[in-house]
Structures are given as C-alpha cells and as structure tokens.
Scaffold this motif. Structure first.
Motif, PDB file in Angstrom:
ATOM      1  N   THR A 171       7.568   1.802  -6.135  1.00  0.00           N
ATOM      2  CA  THR A 171       6.817   2.747  -6.953  1.00  0.00           C
ATOM      3  C   THR A 171       5.831   1.922  -7.741  1.00  0.00           C
ATOM      4  OG1 THR A 171       8.526   2.517  -8.613  1.00  0.00           O
ATOM      5  CG2 THR A 171       8.571   4.516  -7.313  1.00  0.00           C
ATOM      6  N   PHE A 172       4.776   1.450  -7.199  1.00  0.00           N
ATOM      7  CA  PHE A 172       4.136   0.395  -7.941  1.00  0.00           C
ATOM      8  C   PHE A 172       2.724   0.685  -8.401  1.00  0.00           C
ATOM      9  CE2 PHE A 172       1.439  -0.647  -4.641  1.00  0.00           C
ATOM     10  CZ  PHE A 172       1.358  -1.939  -4.220  1.00  0.00           C
ATOM     11  N   MET A 173       2.355   0.058  -9.414  1.00  0.00           N
ATOM     12  CA  MET A 173       1.005  -0.006  -9.889  1.00  0.00           C
ATOM     13  C   MET A 173       0.991  -1.096 -10.917  1.00  0.00           C
ATOM     14  SD  MET A 173      -1.938   1.356  -9.183  1.00  0.00           S
ATOM     15  CE  MET A 173      -2.902   0.003  -9.236  1.00  0.00           C
ATOM     16  N   ALA A 174       0.066  -1.128 -11.803  1.00  0.00           N
ATOM     17  CA  ALA A 174      -0.217  -2.147 -12.798  1.00  0.00           C
ATOM     18  C   ALA A 174      -1.569  -2.717 -12.442  1.00  0.00           C
ATOM     19  CB  ALA A 174       0.836  -3.231 -12.839  1.00  0.00           C
ATOM     20  N   SER A 175      -1.910  -3.878 -12.917  1.00  0.00           N
ATOM     21  CA  SER A 175      -3.231  -4.394 -12.595  1.00  0.00           C
ATOM     22  C   SER A 175      -3.201  -5.897 -12.535  1.00  0.00           C
ATOM     23  CB  SER A 175      -4.252  -3.948 -13.634  1.00  0.00           C
ATOM     24  OG  SER A 175      -4.062  -4.671 -14.822  1.00  0.00           O
ATOM     25  N   ALA A 176      -4.247  -6.439 -11.946  1.00  0.00           N
ATOM     26  CA  ALA A 176      -4.328  -7.882 -11.864  1.00  0.00           C
ATOM     27  C   ALA A 176      -4.383  -8.495 -13.250  1.00  0.00           C
ATOM     28  CB  ALA A 176      -5.566  -8.278 -11.058  1.00  0.00           C
ATOM     29  N   VAL A 177      -4.905  -7.740 -14.209  1.00  0.00           N
ATOM     30  CA  VAL A 177      -5.013  -8.255 -15.573  1.00  0.00           C
ATOM     31  C   VAL A 177      -3.640  -8.560 -16.137  1.00  0.00           C
ATOM     32  CG1 VAL A 177      -5.837  -7.761 -17.898  1.00  0.00           C
ATOM     33  CG2 VAL A 177      -7.147  -6.980 -15.927  1.00  0.00           C
ATOM     34  N   SER A 178      -2.687  -7.692 -15.888  1.00  0.00           N
ATOM     35  CA  SER A 178      -1.344  -7.886 -16.433  1.00  0.00           C
ATOM     36  C   SER A 178      -0.507  -8.825 -15.582  1.00  0.00           C
ATOM     37  CB  SER A 178      -0.623  -6.539 -16.532  1.00  0.00           C
ATOM     38  OG  SER A 178      -0.361  -6.031 -15.247  1.00  0.00           O
TER      39      SER A 178
ATOM     40  N   GLY B  82     -10.981  -0.302 -10.231  1.00  0.00           N
ATOM     41  CA  GLY B  82      -9.817  -0.124 -11.087  1.00  0.00           C
ATOM     42  C   GLY B  82      -8.674   0.654 -10.492  1.00  0.00           C
ATOM     43  N   VAL B  83      -8.769   1.082  -9.213  1.00  0.00           N
ATOM     44  CA  VAL B  83      -7.670   1.868  -8.624  1.00  0.00           C
ATOM     45  C   VAL B  83      -6.523   0.981  -8.141  1.00  0.00           C
ATOM     46  CG1 VAL B  83      -9.130   3.796  -7.938  1.00  0.00           C
ATOM     47  CG2 VAL B  83      -8.740   1.916  -6.331  1.00  0.00           C
ATOM     48  N   GLY B  84      -6.740  -0.327  -8.079  1.00  0.00           N
ATOM     49  CA  GLY B  84      -5.677  -1.226  -7.653  1.00  0.00           C
ATOM     50  C   GLY B  84      -5.735  -1.606  -6.196  1.00  0.00           C
ATOM     51  N   LYS B  85      -6.932  -1.877  -5.691  1.00  0.00           N
ATOM     52  CA  LYS B  85      -7.077  -2.187  -4.259  1.00  0.00           C
ATOM     53  C   LYS B  85      -6.299  -3.443  -3.875  1.00  0.00           C
ATOM     54  CE  LYS B  85     -11.667  -1.774  -4.526  1.00  0.00           C
ATOM     55  NZ  LYS B  85     -11.931  -0.930  -5.710  1.00  0.00           N
ATOM     56  N   GLU B  86      -6.296  -4.442  -4.751  1.00  0.00           N
ATOM     57  CA  GLU B  86      -5.561  -5.666  -4.425  1.00  0.00           C
ATOM     58  C   GLU B  86      -4.062  -5.387  -4.323  1.00  0.00           C
ATOM     59  OE1 GLU B  86      -4.632 -10.172  -6.101  1.00  0.00           O
ATOM     60  OE2 GLU B  86      -6.088  -8.899  -7.145  1.00  0.00           O
TER      61      GLU B  86
ATOM     62  N   TRP C 155     -10.588   9.346 -16.839  1.00  0.00           N
ATOM     63  CA  TRP C 155     -10.318   7.994 -16.371  1.00  0.00           C
ATOM     64  C   TRP C 155     -11.310   7.482 -15.330  1.00  0.00           C
ATOM     65  CZ3 TRP C 155      -7.599   5.675 -19.725  1.00  0.00           C
ATOM     66  CH2 TRP C 155      -6.620   6.360 -20.444  1.00  0.00           C
ATOM     67  N   PRO C 156     -12.576   7.350 -15.720  1.00  0.00           N
ATOM     68  CA  PRO C 156     -13.562   6.799 -14.773  1.00  0.00           C
ATOM     69  C   PRO C 156     -13.250   5.358 -14.375  1.00  0.00           C
ATOM     70  CG  PRO C 156     -14.485   6.954 -16.987  1.00  0.00           C
ATOM     71  CD  PRO C 156     -13.188   7.697 -17.023  1.00  0.00           C
ATOM     72  N   GLY C 157     -12.548   4.628 -15.261  1.00  0.00           N
ATOM     73  CA  GLY C 157     -12.180   3.239 -14.940  1.00  0.00           C
ATOM     74  C   GLY C 157     -10.799   3.107 -14.341  1.00  0.00           C
ATOM     75  N   ASN C 158     -10.141   4.242 -14.096  1.00  0.00           N
ATOM     76  CA  ASN C 158      -8.861   4.290 -13.405  1.00  0.00           C
ATOM     77  C   ASN C 158      -7.755   3.497 -14.116  1.00  0.00           C
ATOM     78  OD1 ASN C 158      -9.499   5.965 -10.951  1.00  0.00           O
ATOM     79  ND2 ASN C 158     -11.141   4.442 -10.854  1.00  0.00           N
ATOM     80  N   VAL C 159      -6.834   2.913 -13.345  1.00  0.00           N
ATOM     81  CA  VAL C 159      -5.651   2.279 -13.927  1.00  0.00           C
ATOM     82  C   VAL C 159      -6.023   1.102 -14.810  1.00  0.00           C
ATOM     83  CG1 VAL C 159      -3.454   1.157 -13.405  1.00  0.00           C
ATOM     84  CG2 VAL C 159      -4.265   3.030 -11.980  1.00  0.00           C
ATOM     85  N   ARG C 160      -7.035   0.361 -14.422  1.00  0.00           N
ATOM     86  CA  ARG C 160      -7.457  -0.779 -15.238  1.00  0.00           C
ATOM     87  C   ARG C 160      -7.912  -0.296 -16.615  1.00  0.00           C
ATOM     88  NH1 ARG C 160     -11.466  -3.187 -12.132  1.00  0.00           N
ATOM     89  NH2 ARG C 160      -9.834  -4.259 -10.980  1.00  0.00           N
TER      90      ARG C 160
END
Length: 510
Positions: free
Chosen positions: A175-182, A218-222, A400-405
């Motif tokens: 069940t994943f998400m988050a961001s490269a920033v974190s 910001g949708v988390g493509k990586e 949320w134009p910048g999405n998850v990020r």
C-alpha cells in the motif's frame, strides 16, 4: 460470545479488509474499549492494517518499534500485557482517538498482545480505553483465550489470498506512497484506482517490456518504477535512476554510455555509463521527454540492439537492461513538434501506464497525511502531531496540483509553522489547523476544477466526508446568522440545542 463471533467469520468468505474490520468491531464491543488496532510487523516498523475508534489518518502512519516502548514491550512478550493507567510512557495512539479531537489523554488503559503465525512473530493487537482499570485480570485472560482464534483468522485470510492466486505484495509496495524527498519507497493507498494499478503492474513486472509511466509532477513516478523493479525477475539486480532533465547535452552521452580514456579533456580513465551500471537490472529514465534530440537516436540504438558504445571508443558492449521511462510531458505532442523522435516514442511506449493524480484518489489523502504527520512528529521530537477536523476537510477540498509531493511539503511546513508559533514543544501535542496549512482555498471551493479532457471533472469524496462538509457549513452559517447564539442557531436548524452542541464538538467547531 466473542469466540463464537470470530469462529463464524472463519467460515465466511470475506475480503481481508472487511474481515479485519469485523474482528476489531467485535473486540471493541466485547472489551467495551475506545479503540482497537491490528498492526503487522515489517522489519523494524509496525504497520496498521485495520483500526477501530482511531482517526482515519492512523492507517497511513508507520510506528517504528524503537520509538514506541509500549509496542516494543508487547512484541517482547508471548502473553497479553496490561499497562498501568498511571504510566507516563507515551502511548502510540495518544491524540489519535476519534472521540478526543486531538486532545491529550487524561487517563487511559492500554492492553495488547503479540501475534504469531507458524511460530513466527506476525504483529500485535492493541486495545485502548479512556476508563482507568477497565483492563483487569479477567480482561487479560479473555484476550489470552481469544488470541489463538485471532491468529487463526489471520492465517485463514492469508490462505484465502493464496488460494485466489493473489500474490502477497511485499511491504515496500503493498500500500505504498510517500516521496523521494522523505526517502521512503512505500506506496500508501486504499483507493481502488491505485489498487487496480498495482495489480496490473504486478503482472507487467514479470515481462521485460519497456514501460512508460505518464503522470503529473509529484504523483510518485519513481515509486511506481521501483514497484515494477521489485516485483520483476530483476529484483536482486540494481535499479539505476537517471534524471534526464538534469543532463547537460555535452555530458549526456558520457553519463548514459560511458567514455574511454582520452575521449575528451579531463577523461583520465575509462568510465562505464549508467547502462553498464544497470546491466542485469533496470534503468529508470526519469523525465525522458527532456532528453536532447541528439541523444535520442543513440538511445534508440540501445533499445533495438542492446549494444552500447562508450564515447571515444569503437568497441561495442552488450547490455541486458529493462527500460522504465517516465515523463510529465505529452510525448505525442513532442513528436508532432519535432522535439521527440517518433521511433523512440514507439519503442518506449510499448506499455504506457497513466498514473492518477492525487485529486482522483481522495480516499488516499488522509492516509498519506497521516504518514507525513508521523514522519514529522519524529523529526521534531513531538509526542503527537495530528490534524483537526477542519484541517482534514481543508485537505479533502484542495485540488492538489502538486500531488503527493505537495501534500508532504504542506504537512512539513504546517508542522514547523505551528511549532514556531508556540515557541516551544510544550507537552509535545500539536494539532494542525487549516490556517497553518495555507492552502489558499477559495470560498465555496470543495474540489478540483474540471480538467480539459477529463470526463469525470470533480473527484467524488466519500459520503461521510461530504456529509461532514455540509454539516459544518450549515452550522457555521446558522451561527453567523444568529450572531453567535447557539440556542438561536439550533432553532434555525430545527434541532435540539444539546444535539447541536454535540455535533459542533464532533465537527471541531467548538
């Protein structure tokens, strides 16, 4: 009675989510407590699978065992554990009980037990109550008796998944998400659109087809690229990430294909490129639409023949690499304008995968928020960091134009602003309000504007959240009309005054 109810569910075909929720509802009623949670142990964290009596954002939190002594105590014992109500050891759910609106717990009991499957530790079950002393010796004995049935129910759920051919997704992508920033590679999601997407990618991962991930910034493509790599036959080999937008044209060829000694000024030795580094594994070309046109032709050659040639060398080298590309650009428009090669586009888009923006998966917003709240609470040394009911509504209303990020940055910024305003950590309790989120919502705006080419337009919020938004607006309008008089507002709304006070408290209007 508890045993009979749980045994009945063992013989009923239910989805894991429904079965676990029914389990917790049954336990909450049986023990007359305020909250129950089922958490699965995954390496050094505990992940909530189901909660009852806790705010929804709890499902997105990840409880690091070393940072939660009560959870560590439960895991260290094979018997149920009851904590003294006078204990000053912080509870992992302090401030998260649905009925407390983010206030500190005055007194409460906590009881829990570690769960085992086939002799291996699986996770924990926790029970919390606002009534001191409710978890007595008899409650502890009752939980001990129920533990075997609870473990059998969990085991049955896993067997049913295996029987249905549903491969259990590993923790890094279930069940994943988050961001490269974190720095996290977990995708946190409950929405059907993401669940279906992960099931699709789980199948696609078994092939070596090039994959093209399409989606907004910001949708988390990586993260989705990592999901594919981790579920592929190449999972034990490297996944190399290269940001094509950050590649200067003069260095792009050397970075991708390597160079020979003396190929250019400063090339003092042979150097392999990213393709060789990813041999046997996966090469993730992020923002592939930004590649210089001169490099695109050389990339096409690699896709066609699997051969690379280092800059300054005549020798060719064979590489075995699976390509996953990603872009937020419309590559078909780029082909028409001459900015992107048509033959390369067709090679990369063998299997295009559109990734949904956050506004199309509103069910995931509070879960993601909970994840970022937990991260920031630990970073800032806070005992509890949570959202007020009004802040939750604001998050659900924002497009949320910048999405998850953007969501991650909003939570981090709001936590810092609130902490700075309080000028100290105080007792470590912080509840974020809408003004700290600084979302610039226009009055009356409750969802994203309709997008060009989107037949759905606005995302549909869950019914409960829509009702709360309408109730909050109605109560606030009545209070404004009644100039702050609760009695007059109750008369205007044609409800009992005491019921209006209870509703206002639940909606965080008092």
């Amino acid at each position: 009675m508890l045993a009979s109810l749980l045994l009945a569910d063992l013989t009923t075909e239910l989805t894991p989510a429904v079965r676990f929720q029914r389990l917790l509802q049954c336990l909450k009623q049986e023990f007359q407590c305020g909250a129950v949670a089922l958490l699965k142990k995954e390496e050094e964290i505990l992940r909530p699978l189901a909660v009852e009596g806790l705010v929804k954002e709890t499902l997105g939190r990840r409880f690091r065992i070393a940072q939660h002594p009560r959870l560590a105590t439960l895991l260290s014992s094979r018997e149920p554990v009851v904590f003294d109500p006078r204990s000053e050891v912080p509870d992992p759910y302090d401030g998260l009980l649905d009925s407390l609106e983010g206030q500190p717990l005055p007194v409460h009991d906590c009881m829990g037990v570690s769960l085992y499957l086939d002799g291996q530790q699986w996770g924990v079950l926790t029970l919390d109550s606002l009534t001191a002393g409710i978890f007595d010796r008899s409650a502890k004995d009752k939980l001990h008796e129920a533990t075997l049935i609870i473990e059998a129910l969990i085991r049955m759920t896993q067997l049913e998944q295996e029987r249905l051919g549903l491969r259990s997704l590993s923790r890094q992508n279930d069940t994943f998400m988050a961001s490269a920033v974190s720095g996290s590679s977990e995708i946190i999601a409950q929405s059907q659109v993401v669940t279906r997407l992960l099931q699709e990618l789980d199948v696609v991962a078994q092939s070596d087809l090039p994959l093209l991930l399409l989606g907004e910034t910001g949708v988390g493509k990586e993260l989705f690229a990592r999901f594919v790599h981790q579920h592929s036959q190449r999972a034990q080999q490297p996944m190399i990430h290269i940001n094509c937008a950050a590649l200067p044209e003069s260095l792009a060829e050397s970075e991708l294909f390597g160079h020979a000694k003396g190929a250019f000024s400063g090339a003092s030795q042979d150097r392999p490129g990213k393709f060789e580094a990813a041999h046997g594994g996966t090469l993730f070309l992020d923002e592939v639409g930004e590649l210089p046109i001169s490099i695109q032709a050389k990339l096409l050659r690699v896709l066609q023949s699997g051969e690379i040639q280092r800059l300054g060398s005549d020798a060719t080298r064979q590489v075995d690499v699976r390509i996953i590309a990603a872009t937020n650009r419309n590559l078909q428009e780029g082909v028409k304008k001459g900015d992107f090669r048509a033959d390369l586009y067709h090679r990369l888009s063998v299997y295009p995968v559109p990734l949904p923006p956050l506004r199309e998966r509103p069910e995931d917003i509070l879960l993601l928020a909970g994840h970022f709240l937990e991260l920031n609470a630990h970073r800032l040394g806070l005992r509890c960091l949570r959202l007020s009911a009004a802040a939750e509504t604001a998050l659900l209303q924002y497009p949320w134009p910048g999405n998850v990020r953007e969501l991650e940055h909003v939570i981090s910024r709001a936590a810092l602003k609130t902490l700075a305003r309080q000028n100290s950590t105080g007792n470590g309790w912080i509840t974020l309000e809408p003004q700290e989120l600084d979302l610039n919502l226009e009055p009356g705006v409750t969802s994203a504007p309709e997008e060009e080419g989107s037949p759905q337009g606005r995302p549909l919020l869950p019914l409960k959240q829509q009702l709360e938004i309408c109730q909050r607006q109605a109560v606030q309008q009545a209070l404004d009309t009644a100039e702050g008089s609760w009695a007059e507002a109750a008369r205007l709304l044609e409800v009992d005054s005491s019921n209006l006070h209870k509703l206002a408290k639940r909606l965080n209007l008092k």
